[in-house]
Design a protein around this motif. Sequence first.
Motif, PDB file in Angstrom:
ATOM      1  N   GLU A   1       5.592  21.208  92.821  1.00  0.00           N
ATOM      2  CA  GLU A   1       6.577  22.079  93.456  1.00  0.00           C
ATOM      3  C   GLU A   1       7.997  21.637  93.107  1.00  0.00           C
ATOM      4  O   GLU A   1       8.841  22.462  92.720  1.00  0.00           O
ATOM      5  N   ALA A   2       8.259  20.323  93.234  1.00  0.00           N
ATOM      6  CA  ALA A   2       9.597  19.820  92.898  1.00  0.00           C
ATOM      7  C   ALA A   2       9.879  19.981  91.411  1.00  0.00           C
ATOM      8  O   ALA A   2      11.009  20.282  91.009  1.00  0.00           O
TER       9      ALA A   2
ATOM     10  N   ASP B   1      10.812  23.612  90.846  1.00  0.00           N
ATOM     11  CA  ASP B   1      12.127  23.915  91.411  1.00  0.00           C
ATOM     12  C   ASP B   1      13.265  23.356  90.566  1.00  0.00           C
ATOM     13  O   ASP B   1      14.406  23.840  90.657  1.00  0.00           O
ATOM     14  N   SER B   2      12.972  22.349  89.758  1.00  0.00           N
ATOM     15  CA  SER B   2      14.019  21.685  88.977  1.00  0.00           C
ATOM     16  C   SER B   2      14.300  22.366  87.645  1.00  0.00           C
ATOM     17  O   SER B   2      15.242  21.979  86.953  1.00  0.00           O
TER      18      SER B   2
ATOM     19  N   THR C   1      14.764  26.119  85.419  1.00  0.00           N
ATOM     20  CA  THR C   1      14.935  27.573  85.438  1.00  0.00           C
ATOM     21  C   THR C   1      13.724  28.207  84.758  1.00  0.00           C
ATOM     22  O   THR C   1      12.958  27.520  84.066  1.00  0.00           O
TER      23      THR C   1
END
Length: 504
Positions: A366-367, A370-371, A373
Amino acid sequence: MKLHRDHPPEGTVRDWLDGRADAGGTGFVFPEGASPLSWDSLRSRAREIAAMLTSQGIAAEESVAIMMPNGRPAIECLFGVLYGGFRATMINLVAGDEAISYALSHSEARFAFVGPEQEELFSRTADPAHITALSPDGGPSPDVPLHDITPQSHALLMYTSGTTGRPKGVVHTQCSLLAGGWTTAIAHALTPEDRGLCVLPIYHINGLCVTVMGALVSGGSLALVSRFSASNFWAQAAQSESTWFSVVPTIISHLLHSENDPDPDCIARLRFGRSASSALAPEVQRAFETRFGIPIVETMGLTETAAQILSNPLPPGTRKIGSPGIGVGNEVAIFDSGFNKLPPGQEGELVIRGPNVMLEYLKNPEATADSFTPDGWLRTGDLGRQDGDGYVFITGRLKELIIKGGENIAPREIDEALYSHPDVIEAAAFGRPCASYGERVEAAVRLRSGSSITPSDLIAICEKRLGKFKSPDQVFLLDELPKGPSGKIQRIKIPVEIDRHMRR
């Protein structure tokens, strides 16, 4: 192995160490007393360590923790782990017991190289049922075949500071780790004749990639000391015959305010100093260069990018004071909140794409998602703008912005106003909850010994430069501001330190 400016290094760390060893020459010197380490001797020792680890049944790409300070044993263990195809898991020795325990557990390391002075720390933080300490000295090497490794194999696991939650484990591959050294080498035109001076811990991305990997990729050498000392820095630079150094802004400020001066031969030999990890106040940079005559090249890097993403050119190229420079070896852009590229002059989020970007956050999809694009740019979380020449100017952190009465205030503006007074050695602004405005502005400062300047004087300086609304409501004088392992001031910890100071 040859450094190419136009494309990142091919192969693995094993390949590059073999190439340096075959070519011969000194790899590392240790001004504090350990004997020098040639590339050939380092390869021999790395092979021994790699074989020992392999004989323990450790799988390729499995974590092996390194819990050691700067020194010859740490370099040997680091290269031994990398040479064997394992994932070097660098433990931040000053992160605190909870963060260290988390890193050891989360990495699933079953073995850790532990320095003699770290044995007690290891016993407090490690689960003896799951991890075994290994001596850096080791023993005889077993005759076992080493794992096959590729450029895409896991090579490095380094945990972030965890200022916004649990630390995240940044995974770099063999090729992205090498690319971290390459971006430094090409930005600073490093050659086999250059010798860096490393005073930053190699369990931090700056020390490991900029200086250690920079030396490997460039074919130069590195002088490594256990820690920064303002009283010993210039003597160590002179003794080791260093031609450049990599530090952080707080170190530059401490050297500027120190009474020690380098000898003329040392100044003549040093081509440049390099600043990274946080913004360098323009007044500090100008004062340092005026006093010592050594150009400071401001840069910027992240753990997620194997250190460097931006750098100013070396003299006589244009160095823009207040900017960490242009992209070297990777692509740089400024995006709006919808991930659209912004034109020069407009503020948005700094994003990066290139061979030095991390593979992932370990066990955290998930992280990781999110990091990035949708089209693969790494989001840095830094706010900034780019001028027409491609130079980036950082205006703040998305998560550090002070929002006072609905207006965004970048702490860096206030930092630079405080640094404009010559007695200020360290400064950092931050926000505190406020019933009237949502947040109010405060700041903490460390002054040089004997200074008579008062908090009211410093607030007046800020008001003159920034106006009353953006200026601190209070300035606190501290003996030391909390810092991370690289020397970067940790803004998030300052309110706690102030509260502790006020209770004394």
